[in-house]
Design a protein around this motif. Structure first.
Motif, PDB file in Angstrom:
ATOM      1  N   SER A 118      -7.285  -1.056  78.281  1.00 57.38           N
ATOM      2  CA  SER A 118      -6.272  -1.994  77.797  1.00 57.38           C
ATOM      3  C   SER A 118      -6.921  -3.115  76.991  1.00 57.38           C
ATOM      4  CB  SER A 118      -5.466  -2.570  78.958  1.00 57.38           C
ATOM      5  OG  SER A 118      -6.232  -3.516  79.646  1.00 57.38           O
ATOM      6  N   SER A 122      -5.727  -3.879  73.285  1.00 64.35           N
ATOM      7  CA  SER A 122      -5.220  -5.215  72.950  1.00 64.35           C
ATOM      8  C   SER A 122      -5.990  -5.801  71.784  1.00 64.35           C
ATOM      9  CB  SER A 122      -5.375  -6.178  74.134  1.00 64.35           C
ATOM     10  OG  SER A 122      -4.818  -5.656  75.284  1.00 64.35           O
ATOM     11  N   THR A 184      -1.831  -4.080  78.247  1.00 67.94           N
ATOM     12  CA  THR A 184      -1.892  -4.353  76.811  1.00 67.94           C
ATOM     13  C   THR A 184      -0.689  -5.193  76.386  1.00 67.94           C
ATOM     14  OG1 THR A 184      -3.011  -2.259  76.481  1.00 67.94           O
ATOM     15  CG2 THR A 184      -2.085  -3.296  74.533  1.00 67.94           C
ATOM     16  N   ASN A 187      -1.362  -8.693  77.372  1.00 66.07           N
ATOM     17  CA  ASN A 187      -2.487  -9.342  76.690  1.00 66.07           C
ATOM     18  C   ASN A 187      -2.306  -9.494  75.188  1.00 66.07           C
ATOM     19  OD1 ASN A 187      -4.311 -10.101  78.632  1.00 66.07           O
ATOM     20  ND2 ASN A 187      -5.222  -8.061  78.782  1.00 66.07           N
ATOM     21  N   ILE A 188      -1.456  -8.671  74.605  1.00 64.01           N
ATOM     22  CA  ILE A 188      -1.435  -8.590  73.145  1.00 64.01           C
ATOM     23  C   ILE A 188      -1.052  -9.922  72.495  1.00 64.01           C
ATOM     24  CG2 ILE A 188       0.944  -7.734  72.968  1.00 64.01           C
ATOM     25  CD1 ILE A 188      -1.718  -6.216  70.866  1.00 64.01           C
ATOM     26  N   CYS A 240      -9.066 -10.795  77.734  1.00 65.26           N
ATOM     27  CA  CYS A 240      -8.206  -9.649  78.047  1.00 65.26           C
ATOM     28  C   CYS A 240      -8.765  -8.878  79.240  1.00 65.26           C
ATOM     29  CB  CYS A 240      -8.093  -8.726  76.841  1.00 65.26           C
ATOM     30  SG  CYS A 240      -7.123  -9.419  75.507  1.00 65.26           S
TER      31      CYS A 240
END
Ligand SMILES: Nc1ncnc2c1ncn2[C@@H]1O[C@H](COP(=O)(O)OP(=O)(O)OP(=O)(O)O)[C@@H](O)[C@H]1O
Ligand SMILES: [Mg+2]
Lengths: 313, 334
Positions: A118, A122, A184, A187-188, A240
């Motif tokens: 992830s 991200s 993801t 965190n994105i 992240c």
């Protein structure tokens, strides 16, 4: 005075600040040290009162962490061939034998796959999106950016039930892919915002020069922008990873078997053999390492944020 | 090695017209200097040719073909930026090699090393090849930036004040080098400068821009001796052309509002009396500040003049330039 620039701190200042940093580090590291130490204690030492600072180290905690054991009668124990290796020896001293490996290894690997997967996703998507927001005229880009930020305003756990139901419908419950997508998604927004800040700081002139030097826009991005965004990418990746690595609530809710990560697993260790604090501490110690190693590996990029300055302002 | 034609080229930033209806033909192998005060649109013109800006109107033709639809890489131009824009994460060597490693050229490394060395020697930066681009002085950065253009053999070179941060000696040397390279290659070059010597000695053509418009295009001598307006006349000449009421020295042609006097238009020794104010001894020239009827006039005199402030000298115009009230040239009628 030596050949210092006036903005450089003097030697005294450096010593004092260095001392303060060391003192602070000692204070904050004591609990960590305690966890590491507990991992090498016997269960009895681990809960003795007053606490033992000096003790006989043993790898019992690690043995218990990685194995499942069954109790056998003394007669059965007698009839077994002599123990192979230190692990077997330790287990037998408690009147037990190793029945097989525990699930810790698997769970740890799940954490690695999901955490790093992830993080990669991200940062990858975040970099592309941040570059687009930074360089292209996107209609409503400010509103879009705010929308992206707003996805982080609600605590993720507030939508836990809908996500739980949705995942069950989609067959994403307890899968690696499901957890990677979930982390993801969380965190994105951070990644886009952090990276946009970094990419905004990289003057466009570099890309323009690369375009004229015979490169396509994508090549210019890859050859010129990425190396200079390394600091931003490294720090974003660390943020992240820390989130995805430590996340507990969703991991408990959405994973139970194949995709279970280490955080929900570690507390269960304690139930396996009674008050097995050393095994828990051993698990926690190992669990700390990947983020630590990752950060140390990227440290070079974090400290190298001094690449600006070849454009005349 | 190409001919460039700008046809009614216009570029606005919001409401600001940076380049306005510019038409210009640059013959193959020409060295064109663009002159104009800050904000006149010189950089924007180069960026339009390079393909870094999209024009709002008009066309750009290279060798007779419109290049509006082409990316900068396809246009095959090299550019020296006003801001040097060296790649900060690369060494000087890699900066110079960067264009040669592009997917379009892909030279082999041995050839690249040889070429980079040659160019570095010409620009006197061979001893800095191993440095990071950020560990250079301003003048060194500027030379690397020139070098990054010179390693290639593009159809057109675009240079935006490439010698501005260099000391006088280096500037004089590189002026000669650049001109030599341009002549050897027969390269077409668009060059922005504020420096009169560069404009006069290097250019085959000079274009003068005024708030985005091209007001005159011609040889350096035409621009200097036969300017179409006060504005153009003020671009070249040190000291600057003196502009005074047209009737200060008596007769004037019809429609003339101002008379323009360069030092060579001023005869000392006869005519109206002016008072000497300041005397500036610049070494190679000595400037005389005169006052005539409250108008300040700056001219040149012998380097070791015996004049002192307060002296009175007689002056008269000799083949001066006349301009109307709007600043346009008026024929002197003789
Ligand atoms: N990216 C931009 N956005 C908005 N306005 C711009 C932009 N680039 C240039 N301009 C404007 O266009 C005009 C021409 O700018 P340009 O950079 O071409 O001037 P110049 O002749 O190169 O000046 P200088 O001698 O100071 O370099 C100026 O008024 C400038 O403010
Ligand atoms: Mg400019």
């Amino acid at each position: 005075m030596s050949a210092h620039s006036i903005t450089e701190p003097s030697a005294t200042t450096k010593w004092i600040s260095g001392g303060l940093v060391v003192a602070y580090a000692v204070v904050t590291l004591i609990p960590l040290l305690w966890i590491v130490a507990t991992g090498f204690k016997t269960p009895a030492d681990a809960i003795s009162y007053p606490p033992k600072v000096v003790f006989d180290p043993t790898i019992e905690g690690y043995v218990n962490l990685f194995t499942t054991r069954t109790r056998v009668t003394p007669e059965q124990l007698e009839s077994l061939p002599p123990p192979e290796g230190i692990a077997e020896e330790i287990v037998r001293s408690y009147g037990m034998v190793i029945a097989g490996p525990s699930r810790f290894g698997e769970r740890f690997m799940n954490s690695v796959v999901i955490g790093f997967g992830s993080t990669f996703l991200s940062v990858f998507l975040g970099t592309l999106a941040a570059y687009a927001f930074s360089r292209f005229k996107i209609p409503l880009s400010d509103d879009l950016l705010f929308f992206i930020l707003s996805t982080r305003m609600m605590p993720p756990i507030a939508v836990a039930i809908p996500i739980f139901l949705m995942y069950r419908q989609l067959g994403l419950s307890d899968t690696h892919l499901g957890m990677i997508l979930l982390y993801t998604a969380v965190n994105i927004s951070l990644a886009v915002w952090l990276l946009k800040g970094f990419i905004d700081e990289i003057p466009r002139e570099y890309e323009e020069a690369a375009l004229i030097d015979g490169y396509t826009r994508f090549q210019a991005f890859y050859k010129v922008v990425l190396p200079q965004a390394a600091t931003g990418i490294a720090s974003t990746a660390i943020f992240c990873l820390i989130f995805a690595w430590n996340e507990y609530a969703f991991a408990v809710l959405l994973t139970s078997g194949t995709a279970q990560t280490a955080p929900p697993f570690i507390p269960t260790i304690i139930g396996v053999g009674g008050q097995d604090w050393p095994a828990v501490a051993a698990g926690a110690t190992l669990f700390l390492l990947p983020v630590l190693i990752f950060t140390v590996l990227l440290r070079k990029h974090l400290l190298r944020g001094i690449t600006f300055g070849a454009v005349r302002k | 090695m190409a001919e460039v034609v700008l046809r009614n080229l216009t570029k606005r930033f919001g409401k600001v017209p940076a380049v306005e209806d510019v038409s210009l033909g640059v013959p193959d192998g020409a060295f064109v200097v663009l002159l104009g005060p800050t904000g006149a649109g010189k950089t924007t013109t180069l960026r339009l040719v390079a393909g870094l800006e999209r024009p709002d109107a008009g066309d750009i033709l290279i060798d007779g073909r419109s290049v509006l639809g082409e990316m900068p890489a396809q246009r095959d131009v090299a550019m020296v930026f006003q801001q040097y824009s060296l790649y900060p994460h690369l060494t000087v060597r890699d900066n110079l090699a960067f264009p040669l490693r592009s997917p379009i050229l892909r030279w082999d490394e041995a050839a690249i090393e040889k070429r980079v060395r040659e160019v570095a020697e010409v620009l006197r930066i061979a001893h800095k090849l191993g440095n990071k681009a950020t560990q250079l002085s301003g003048g060194e950065m500027q030379r690397v930036s020139i070098g990054r253009a010179l390693v290639r053999r593009p159809r057109i070179y675009l240079m935006d004040e490439p010698l501005s941060s260099l000391d006088a000696k280096l500037r004089a040397e590189l002026r000669i080098e650049l001109k030599r390279i341009q002549q050897e290659l027969g390269a077409t070059l668009l060059y922005v400068t504020h420096d009169q010597i560069e404009a006069m000695t290097m250019a085959t053509h000079v274009g003068v821009l005024d708030r985005g418009r091209l007001v005159q295009f011609g040889t350096p001598r035409e621009i200097y001796e036969d300017p179409v307006s006060v504005y153009v006349a003020e671009r070249l000449g040190q000291p600057r052309i003196n502009t005074l009421p047209a009737d200060l020295f008596g007769t004037r042609p019809d429609g003339a509002a101002t008379i323009g006097l360069r030092p060579e238009h001023i005869r000392i020794g006869e005519g109206r009396e002016a008072r000497v104010g300041r005397i500036e001894r610049l070494g190679d020239q000595t400037r005389l500040h005169l006052t005539l009827d409250g108008h300040e006039i700056v001219t040149l005199t012998e380097v070791h003049t015996r004049l002192t402030p307060g002296d009175i000298v007689a002056i008269r115009p000799q083949a001066p330039l006349y301009f109307d009230a709007a600043g346009a040239r008026v024929p002197s009628g003789r």
